[in-house]
Design a protein around this motif. Structure first.
Motif, PDB file in Angstrom:
ATOM      1  N   VAL A 259       0.837  -1.201   0.000  1.00  0.00           N
ATOM      2  CA  VAL A 259       0.000   0.000   0.000  1.00  0.00           C
ATOM      3  C   VAL A 259       0.872   1.251   0.000  1.00  0.00           C
ATOM      4  CG1 VAL A 259      -1.688   1.330   1.312  1.00  0.00           C
ATOM      5  CG2 VAL A 259      -1.973  -1.138   1.063  1.00  0.00           C
ATOM      6  N   MET A 260       1.965   1.213   0.742  1.00  0.00           N
ATOM      7  CA  MET A 260       2.856   2.372   0.756  1.00  0.00           C
ATOM      8  C   MET A 260       3.439   2.634  -0.628  1.00  0.00           C
ATOM      9  SD  MET A 260       2.462   3.475   3.754  1.00  0.00           S
ATOM     10  CE  MET A 260       3.729   4.736   3.888  1.00  0.00           C
ATOM     11  N   ASP A 261       3.729   1.571  -1.373  1.00  0.00           N
ATOM     12  CA  ASP A 261       4.217   1.745  -2.742  1.00  0.00           C
ATOM     13  C   ASP A 261       3.129   2.297  -3.661  1.00  0.00           C
ATOM     14  OD1 ASP A 261       6.732   0.837  -2.089  1.00  0.00           O
ATOM     15  OD2 ASP A 261       6.409  -1.198  -2.822  1.00  0.00           O
ATOM     16  N   LEU A 262       1.882   1.938  -3.408  1.00  0.00           N
ATOM     17  CA  LEU A 262       0.766   2.464  -4.202  1.00  0.00           C
ATOM     18  C   LEU A 262       0.564   3.950  -3.936  1.00  0.00           C
ATOM     19  CD1 LEU A 262      -1.731   1.564  -6.041  1.00  0.00           C
ATOM     20  CD2 LEU A 262      -3.031   1.625  -3.906  1.00  0.00           C
ATOM     21  N   ILE A 263       0.765   4.358  -2.700  1.00  0.00           N
ATOM     22  CA  ILE A 263       0.535   5.744  -2.302  1.00  0.00           C
ATOM     23  C   ILE A 263       1.742   6.623  -2.615  1.00  0.00           C
ATOM     24  CG2 ILE A 263       0.075   7.256  -0.333  1.00  0.00           C
ATOM     25  CD1 ILE A 263      -1.314   4.893   1.024  1.00  0.00           C
ATOM     26  N   HIS A 264       2.932   6.104  -2.380  1.00  0.00           N
ATOM     27  CA  HIS A 264       4.155   6.904  -2.496  1.00  0.00           C
ATOM     28  C   HIS A 264       5.172   6.271  -3.450  1.00  0.00           C
ATOM     29  CE1 HIS A 264       2.684   9.127   0.981  1.00  0.00           C
ATOM     30  NE2 HIS A 264       2.655   8.025   1.708  1.00  0.00           N
ATOM     31  N   PRO A 265       4.804   5.952  -4.664  1.00  0.00           N
ATOM     32  CA  PRO A 265       5.770   5.310  -5.572  1.00  0.00           C
ATOM     33  C   PRO A 265       6.963   6.198  -5.897  1.00  0.00           C
ATOM     34  CG  PRO A 265       3.831   6.025  -6.785  1.00  0.00           C
ATOM     35  CD  PRO A 265       3.511   6.195  -5.332  1.00  0.00           C
TER      36      PRO A 265
ATOM     37  N   ILE B 280       5.727   2.296 -11.116  1.00  0.00           N
ATOM     38  CA  ILE B 280       5.870   1.630  -9.821  1.00  0.00           C
ATOM     39  C   ILE B 280       4.506   1.483  -9.163  1.00  0.00           C
ATOM     40  CG2 ILE B 280       6.833   1.865  -7.492  1.00  0.00           C
ATOM     41  CD1 ILE B 280       9.220   3.340  -8.862  1.00  0.00           C
ATOM     42  N   GLY B 281       3.669   2.518  -9.277  1.00  0.00           N
ATOM     43  CA  GLY B 281       2.309   2.456  -8.730  1.00  0.00           C
ATOM     44  C   GLY B 281       1.475   1.382  -9.407  1.00  0.00           C
ATOM     45  N   VAL B 282       1.628   1.252 -10.733  1.00  0.00           N
ATOM     46  CA  VAL B 282       0.899   0.208 -11.469  1.00  0.00           C
ATOM     47  C   VAL B 282       1.320  -1.176 -10.991  1.00  0.00           C
ATOM     48  CG1 VAL B 282       0.613  -0.856 -13.737  1.00  0.00           C
ATOM     49  CG2 VAL B 282       0.476   1.633 -13.508  1.00  0.00           C
ATOM     50  N   ALA B 283       2.611  -1.381 -10.827  1.00  0.00           N
ATOM     51  CA  ALA B 283       3.107  -2.676 -10.355  1.00  0.00           C
ATOM     52  C   ALA B 283       2.630  -2.956  -8.931  1.00  0.00           C
ATOM     53  CB  ALA B 283       4.629  -2.707 -10.419  1.00  0.00           C
ATOM     54  N   ALA B 284       2.626  -1.920  -8.086  1.00  0.00           N
ATOM     55  CA  ALA B 284       2.151  -2.088  -6.706  1.00  0.00           C
ATOM     56  C   ALA B 284       0.675  -2.458  -6.686  1.00  0.00           C
ATOM     57  CB  ALA B 284       2.384  -0.806  -5.918  1.00  0.00           C
TER      58      ALA B 284
ATOM     59  N   TRP C  47      -6.950   3.403   2.654  1.00  0.00           N
ATOM     60  CA  TRP C  47      -5.801   3.994   1.975  1.00  0.00           C
ATOM     61  C   TRP C  47      -5.764   3.658   0.490  1.00  0.00           C
ATOM     62  CZ3 TRP C  47      -0.976   3.096   5.608  1.00  0.00           C
ATOM     63  CH2 TRP C  47      -1.165   3.805   6.803  1.00  0.00           C
ATOM     64  N   VAL C  48      -6.064   2.409   0.117  1.00  0.00           N
ATOM     65  CA  VAL C  48      -5.930   2.034  -1.299  1.00  0.00           C
ATOM     66  C   VAL C  48      -6.969   2.727  -2.175  1.00  0.00           C
ATOM     67  CG1 VAL C  48      -4.841  -0.189  -0.799  1.00  0.00           C
ATOM     68  CG2 VAL C  48      -7.331  -0.085  -1.065  1.00  0.00           C
ATOM     69  N   ARG C  49      -8.046   3.178  -1.567  1.00  0.00           N
ATOM     70  CA  ARG C  49      -9.057   3.925  -2.327  1.00  0.00           C
ATOM     71  C   ARG C  49      -8.811   5.433  -2.259  1.00  0.00           C
ATOM     72  NH1 ARG C  49     -14.688   3.657  -3.441  1.00  0.00           N
ATOM     73  NH2 ARG C  49     -15.224   5.586  -4.528  1.00  0.00           N
TER      74      ARG C  49
ATOM     75  N   TYR D  89      -1.762   6.945  -5.609  1.00  0.00           N
ATOM     76  CA  TYR D  89      -0.941   7.963  -6.276  1.00  0.00           C
ATOM     77  C   TYR D  89      -1.688   8.645  -7.418  1.00  0.00           C
ATOM     78  CZ  TYR D  89       2.931   9.827  -9.082  1.00  0.00           C
ATOM     79  OH  TYR D  89       3.767  10.633  -9.818  1.00  0.00           O
ATOM     80  N   ALA D  90      -2.480   7.890  -8.152  1.00  0.00           N
ATOM     81  CA  ALA D  90      -3.267   8.431  -9.261  1.00  0.00           C
ATOM     82  C   ALA D  90      -4.662   7.809  -9.206  1.00  0.00           C
ATOM     83  CB  ALA D  90      -2.599   8.127 -10.598  1.00  0.00           C
ATOM     84  N   PRO D  91      -5.693   8.536  -9.651  1.00  0.00           N
ATOM     85  CA  PRO D  91      -7.069   8.021  -9.548  1.00  0.00           C
ATOM     86  C   PRO D  91      -7.254   6.646 -10.174  1.00  0.00           C
ATOM     87  CG  PRO D  91      -7.097  10.342 -10.150  1.00  0.00           C
ATOM     88  CD  PRO D  91      -5.659   9.904 -10.199  1.00  0.00           C
TER      89      PRO D  91
END
Length: 221
Positions: A108-114, A125-129, A169-171, A175-177
């Protein structure tokens, strides 16, 4: 009544889960909110609580603790919010608690702060997360759908609380909509989040963090 716990955090950061657990435990506690913009996380006083200047930090009768998972496990063991040591459910609970802590929270941290890994490749990085999280949420959904005694929606527990916060957090904070993940894609997990956010203890902790409504099950991005 003497204060037993003091929780240091920032509004709507990871301390939220620990705050909910303290409310569920019904023990005397104080929530201290630090000013991120004013640099209070890097103050000498807070660095003495957490060497990296992060939150949560929890003052307990046995000393100051940090790390979300550690604080939740500590409270769960001492206040009946996790299966007791020696119980038949303990092994499965610990397995899936660490799965959430190590497999979900870090993802989740990688999704939020790639961008912390690479500014230039943050979106990739966000896509992979997101792909990793979808796989892991599918696995956790399958477990939750079997309704184990340590993960029932209508029972308060530190694992239910932890999962519910991460679903927020994931919603809400992706990082991007287009990278956001809806809890509604995982019915059993969504039921846990919906039940958790409706509990009086959660509502009290959420209000202190400036939250209301469907803040776990269907947060606004």
């Amino acid at each position: 009544m003497a204060m037993v716990y003091r929780l240091y955090g920032v509004a709507d950061f990871a301390n939220l889960a620990v705050h909910v657990a303290l409310e569920e435990a019904g023990v005397p506690h104080e929530a201290v909110f630090l000013d991120l913009d004013a640099g209070e996380l890097k103050s000498p006083a807070h660095l003495a609580r957490h060497p990296l200047g992060l939150v949560p930090a929890l003052e307990t009768p046995e000393g100051t603790m940090f790390e979300t998972g550690a604080c939740l496990l500590y409270l769960g063991e001492r206040h009946g919010l996790a299966p007791a040591a020696g119980s038949a459910e303990r092994g499965a609970f610990l397995t899936w608690f660490v799965f959430v802590n190590n497999g979900l929270h870090t993802g989740v941290m990688d999704l939020i702060h790639p961008y912390r890994h690479s500014e230039a490749h943050a979106h990739d990085i966000g896509v992979a997360a997101r792909a990793r999280l979808m796989e892991r949420l599918d696995v956790l959904e399958a477990v939750a759908a079997t309704h184990p005694s340590w993960l029932l929606p209508d029972q308060p527990g530190v694992l239910q609380i932890y999962i519910s916060m991460l679903l927020r957090w994931v919603r809400a904070f992706a990082y991007a909509p287009e990278l956001a993940i809806s809890a509604q894609s995982f019915p059993a997990l969504h039921a846990i989040a919906a039940a958790c956010e409706a509990r009086p203890a959660t509502i009290r902790a959420a209000a202190a963090n400036g939250l209301s409504g469907r803040f776990f099950s269907d947060p606004e991005g």
